[in-house]
Design a protein around this motif. Structure first.
Motif, PDB file in Angstrom:
ATOM      1  N   GLU A   1      -8.659   4.247  -8.871  1.00  8.39           N
ATOM      2  CA  GLU A   1      -9.274   3.151  -9.584  1.00  8.39           C
ATOM      3  C   GLU A   1      -8.322   1.951  -9.530  1.00  8.39           C
ATOM      4  O   GLU A   1      -7.115   2.074  -9.554  1.00  8.39           O
ATOM      5  CB  GLU A   1      -9.621   3.617 -10.955  1.00  8.39           C
ATOM      6  N   THR A   2      -8.873   1.087  -9.271  1.00  6.29           N
ATOM      7  CA  THR A   2      -8.389  -0.206  -8.793  1.00  6.29           C
ATOM      8  C   THR A   2      -8.634  -1.319  -9.795  1.00  6.29           C
ATOM      9  O   THR A   2      -9.506  -1.192 -10.630  1.00  6.29           O
ATOM     10  CB  THR A   2      -9.136  -0.528  -7.485  1.00  6.29           C
TER      11      THR A   2
ATOM     12  N   SER B   1      -7.777   1.080   3.529  1.00  4.31           N
ATOM     13  CA  SER B   1      -8.250   0.609   2.220  1.00  4.31           C
ATOM     14  C   SER B   1      -9.466  -0.293   2.384  1.00  4.31           C
ATOM     15  O   SER B   1      -9.724  -0.817   3.464  1.00  4.31           O
ATOM     16  CB  SER B   1      -7.117  -0.178   1.559  1.00  4.31           C
TER      17      SER B   1
ATOM     18  N   MET C   1      -9.701  -2.691  -0.074  1.00  6.41           N
ATOM     19  CA  MET C   1      -9.340  -3.768  -1.012  1.00  6.41           C
ATOM     20  C   MET C   1      -9.341  -5.126  -0.309  1.00  6.41           C
ATOM     21  O   MET C   1      -8.836  -5.256   0.800  1.00  6.41           O
ATOM     22  CB  MET C   1      -7.997  -3.468  -1.651  1.00  6.41           C
TER      23      MET C   1
ATOM     24  N   ASP D   1      -7.805   8.399   0.488  1.00  9.57           N
ATOM     25  CA  ASP D   1      -8.327   7.303   1.326  1.00  9.57           C
ATOM     26  C   ASP D   1      -8.118   7.580   2.821  1.00  9.57           C
ATOM     27  O   ASP D   1      -8.666   6.875   3.663  1.00  9.57           O
ATOM     28  CB  ASP D   1      -7.664   5.976   0.950  1.00  9.57           C
TER      29      ASP D   1
ATOM     30  N   PRO E   1     -12.187  -4.386  -7.968  1.00  7.03           N
ATOM     31  CA  PRO E   1     -12.128  -2.965  -7.626  1.00  7.03           C
ATOM     32  C   PRO E   1     -13.491  -2.488  -7.146  1.00  7.03           C
ATOM     33  O   PRO E   1     -14.425  -3.285  -7.032  1.00  7.03           O
ATOM     34  CB  PRO E   1     -11.777  -2.322  -8.965  1.00  7.03           C
ATOM     35  N   GLY E   2     -13.620  -1.174  -6.921  1.00  7.20           N
ATOM     36  CA  GLY E   2     -14.941  -0.617  -6.600  1.00  7.20           C
ATOM     37  C   GLY E   2     -14.966   0.219  -5.329  1.00  7.20           C
ATOM     38  O   GLY E   2     -16.046   0.460  -4.776  1.00  7.20           O
ATOM     39  N   GLY E   3     -13.786   0.655  -4.838  1.00  8.39           N
ATOM     40  CA  GLY E   3     -13.770   1.499  -3.645  1.00  8.39           C
ATOM     41  C   GLY E   3     -14.477   0.820  -2.497  1.00  8.39           C
ATOM     42  O   GLY E   3     -14.254  -0.358  -2.209  1.00  8.39           O
TER      43      GLY E   3
ATOM     44  N   PHE F   1     -15.382   8.103  -1.942  1.00  7.24           N
ATOM     45  CA  PHE F   1     -16.293   6.950  -1.923  1.00  7.24           C
ATOM     46  C   PHE F   1     -17.405   7.133  -0.895  1.00  7.24           C
ATOM     47  O   PHE F   1     -18.114   6.187  -0.565  1.00  7.24           O
ATOM     48  CB  PHE F   1     -15.521   5.658  -1.645  1.00  7.24           C
TER      49      PHE F   1
ATOM     50  N   ASN G   1      -6.189   4.375  -6.982  1.00  8.34           N
ATOM     51  CA  ASN G   1      -7.377   4.952  -6.362  1.00  8.34           C
ATOM     52  C   ASN G   1      -8.396   5.395  -7.403  1.00  8.34           C
ATOM     53  O   ASN G   1      -9.144   4.584  -7.898  1.00  8.34           O
ATOM     54  CB  ASN G   1      -7.038   6.061  -5.368  1.00  8.34           C
TER      55      ASN G   1
ATOM     56  N   ILE H   1     -16.048  -2.743  -2.706  1.00  3.46           N
ATOM     57  CA  ILE H   1     -15.205  -3.931  -2.923  1.00  3.46           C
ATOM     58  C   ILE H   1     -15.621  -5.060  -1.984  1.00  3.46           C
ATOM     59  O   ILE H   1     -15.844  -6.209  -2.398  1.00  3.46           O
ATOM     60  CB  ILE H   1     -13.714  -3.579  -2.695  1.00  3.46           C
TER      61      ILE H   1
ATOM     62  N   GLU I   1      -4.037   8.264  -3.774  1.00  7.27           N
ATOM     63  CA  GLU I   1      -4.404   7.427  -2.631  1.00  7.27           C
ATOM     64  C   GLU I   1      -4.565   8.218  -1.336  1.00  7.27           C
ATOM     65  O   GLU I   1      -5.212   7.760  -0.393  1.00  7.27           O
ATOM     66  CB  GLU I   1      -3.335   6.349  -2.434  1.00  7.27           C
TER      67      GLU I   1
ATOM     68  N   ARG J   1       0.845  -1.193   0.000  1.00  9.01           N
ATOM     69  CA  ARG J   1       0.000   0.000   0.000  1.00  9.01           C
ATOM     70  C   ARG J   1       0.886   1.251   0.000  1.00  9.01           C
ATOM     71  O   ARG J   1       1.959   1.254   0.606  1.00  9.01           O
ATOM     72  CB  ARG J   1      -0.836  -0.024   1.290  1.00  9.01           C
TER      73      ARG J   1
HETATM   74  O1  DON Z   1      -7.963   1.183  -1.324  1.00 11.66           O
HETATM   75  C1  DON Z   1      -9.126   1.480  -1.545  1.00 11.66           C
HETATM   76  O2  DON Z   1     -10.058   1.069  -0.886  1.00 11.66           O
HETATM   77  C2  DON Z   1      -9.427   2.371  -2.731  1.00 11.66           C
HETATM   78  N1  DON Z   1      -8.281   3.188  -3.029  1.00 11.66           N
HETATM   79  C3  DON Z   1      -9.838   1.529  -3.888  1.00 11.66           C
HETATM   80  C4  DON Z   1     -10.189   2.323  -5.112  1.00 11.66           C
HETATM   81  C5  DON Z   1     -11.031   1.601  -6.074  1.00 11.66           C
HETATM   82  O3  DON Z   1     -11.390   0.471  -5.907  1.00 11.66           O
HETATM   83  C6  DON Z   1     -11.476   2.370  -7.251  1.00 11.66           C
HETATM   84  N2  DON Z   1     -12.122   1.526  -8.188  1.00 11.66           N
HETATM   85  N3  DON Z   1     -13.231   1.562  -8.586  1.00 11.66           N
END
Ligand code: DON
Length: 565
Positions: free
Chosen positions: A373-374, A445, A447, A416, A465-467, A427, A394, A470, A413, A100
């Protein structure tokens, strides 16, 4: 007459069952005998597969795929990002790696606040150089490869460099993404930057600058990025762009081996990421909360199952936002949060009669004794090792800041972290003190790279992914397979929903939930939001079938692809 009727009914039942079975079979993903990789781009999966076919293992494939994502999927893949990896070796040993990003040494708690108004300065933590955390991806692939890799790194990087030189063909979805973000590229880059061009479907984007950077890394190893010429070029660029990254920041960066979160659910053992990701703990809290109920009996995506899962999610996210952060900086009551006693207490206010408003759900009461974005790829190699990696810059194209000379986007990042207690990040997640900014701290995170065992054997590799969505997307994919008897591809294809405590809404994908269902949930006190997220998650999974073969699930929401042999 009656007997004839009965016979006809039986025939009808038999054939309709066969029909359903047949229908089920048509949604199977790729099936292979020995090995499989699944990622967001076909080019990336092909490179992972090639490395395995050359005798490499899952860790070699990980290094190649992480770098290939930087070439073929700049939306989320980059040398300028970070991530987490969970692994399970063929002998059953498990572990996880944290690569990270970290806050720069010059970062401070109030760095995103206006000194006069004390308000969060719009875009400062999301756009441009001030949003960037110290990247961990190169440290991550070298740490993982150093411990478990088989092939030499120069052989692993060779096809990636070749791809960067040959170029990657723009897909329709990629064209749309580039169009959507072009304006914001201009805000922090020169108009001549590579991605500012009006790229169209079927064009080829060559990554010649990135190829040069990768060649230097191939020659000089990990330190090229953290201490060498590349480090110096990156720091010069960051300083020129108004950032605070220094050579000392890069030199001090280390990836960290961490103990994964493990828990059981029925006959499954789930292995997922520990803090600084909230993924493993939240997944455990949610799954333990719903385990006593018969979800299979409630049915897939029915009012009852959505209610139960939503209420468990609401409580878990309230805890996430309060208790979780970087374990090197804050004490996290991990064991209590996933204990049966605590979870039972948390769910005691749940009722099928009506929704519990989030305003009535605070974080749980835990006394902390001193002592946030992940893209995802899943790999199972021909030796039986499994690797689950979620990696990110991110936001889409990260901070949008693109280092032309080195050929990659920098993350954003830092968003976050909790810039200010109670103020949501991009998010909509609200953080507390545990996830406040401090020099060298890792931002919390969501993730959730995950591996699931069944009866002590490797069963599933999954992530997305998906913030903030997830955790809940990984959850639903596991439940689709385990509770609702779906194959991997079928489980990945299903419509998804999400609740994160605040805002107090059940987010739903627009397609796949009926108006009746939404009306029923609304009547029970749930606020449904089925318009804001065209897709929730982009899951990549591999399932080990009962005959030992592998089934891939590549999310049709993107250009994702499973490849194997
Ligand atoms: O670490 C995290 O939770 C975020 N930075 C993830 C970002 C993410 O999944 C964006 N994608 N849609």
């Amino acid at each position: 007459m009656n007997r004839i009727l009965l016979f006809s009914l039986c025939c009808l039942f038999f054939f309709s069952c066969k029909e359903t079975k047949k229908e089920k079979e048509t949604v199977k993903g790729l099936i292979t005998e020995n090995a499989m990789v699944v990622s967001a781009r076909e080019e990336v999966s092909k490179i992972g597969n090639l490395i395995l076919q050359q005798g490499g293992n899952a860790f070699d494939a990980m290094a190649a795929m992480e770098m290939a994502l930087a070439v073929a999927y700049p939306y989320a893949g980059s040398l300028g990002g970070g991530g987490f990896m969970v692994y399970r070796l063929e002998n059953g040993d498990i572990g996880s790696l944290d690569f990270r990003e970290k806050a720069p040494l010059a970062a401070s708690k109030n760095m995103y606040l206006d000194s006069i108004t004390d308000k969060v300065i719009p875009n400062k933590s999301t756009l441009g150089a001030m949003a960037v955390g110290i990247p961990g991806n190169i440290a991550g692939i070298y740490a993982s490869h150093g411990k478990y890799g088989k092939l030499p790194m120069d052989k692993i990087l060779a096809p990636v460099i070749a791809l960067a030189k040959k170029g990657v063909i723009v897909t329709e979805k990629q064209q749309l993404r580039l169009e959507k973000y072009r304006e914001s590229f201009f805000k922090v880059n020169d108009s001549t930057m590579l991605f500012a061009k009006d790229w169209k479907t079927k064009d080829t984007i060559k990554r010649l600058q990135l190829a040069k950077t990768l060649e230097r890394i191939q020659k000089n190893g990990r330190d090229e990025f953290y201490k060498g010429e590349t480090a110096q070029k990156l720091v010069d660029f960051m300083q020129k762009s108004g950032g605070i990254m220094t050579m000392e920041d890069l030199a001090k960066y280390e990836a960290k081996w961490r103990t994964p979160i493990t828990f059981t659910y029925d006959d499954l053992r789930v292995i997922s990421m520990s803090p600084p990701s909230s993924g493993g703990i939240c997944l455990a809290e949610i799954m333990k909360a719903i385990e006593p109920y018969d979800l299979a009996e409630f049915g897939h995506n029915t009012t009852k199952s959505i209610q139960l899962i939503t209420e468990a999610e609401r409580r878990a996210y309230a805890d996430r936002n309060y208790f979780l952060g970087d374990p090197d900086f804050v004490t996290i009551p991990s064991e209590t949060l996933v204990s049966d006693k605590y979870i039972k207490e948390r769910m005691s206010s749940f009722s099928f009669e009506k929704a519990t408003p989030s305003s009535e759900v605070a974080h749980g009461n835990i006394e902390i004794v001193e002592s946030d974005e992940t893209t995802h790829y899943s790999i199972v190699d021909q030796f039986g090792n499994a690797v689950s990696v979620t990696t990110t810059i991110n936001g889409a194209y990260g901070s949008k800041l693109y280092c032309e000379e080195l050929g990659f986007f920098l993350n954003n990042e830092m968003d976050d972290f909790s810039a200010k207690p109670g103020v949501p990040n991009m998010f909509g997640l609200i953080g507390a003190k545990a996830n406040s900014i401090a020099p060298e701290k890792r931002m919390l995170s969501s993730m959730t790279p995950t591996i699931v065992e069944k009866d002590g054997k490797l069963y599933m590799v999954v992530g997305t992914p998906g913030g903030s969505t997830i955790i809940t997307s990984v959850l639903q994919t596991i439940l689709n397979v385990h509770e609702y008897d779906m194959g991997m591809q079928e489980a990945v294809n299903q419509p998804r929903f999400h609740h994160q405590w605040l805002p107090d809404t059940v987010k739903m994908e627009p397609k796949g939930f009926s108006d009746e269902l939404k009306a029923e949930l609304t009547k029970l006190g749930y606020t449904i939001d089925a318009t804001n997220s065209p897709v929730i998650g982009k899951v990549e999974g591999i399932l080990i079938l009962s005959n030992g073969k592998l089934e891939g699930g590549a999310d049709p929401r993107g250009d994702d692809k499973a490849v194997g042999f």
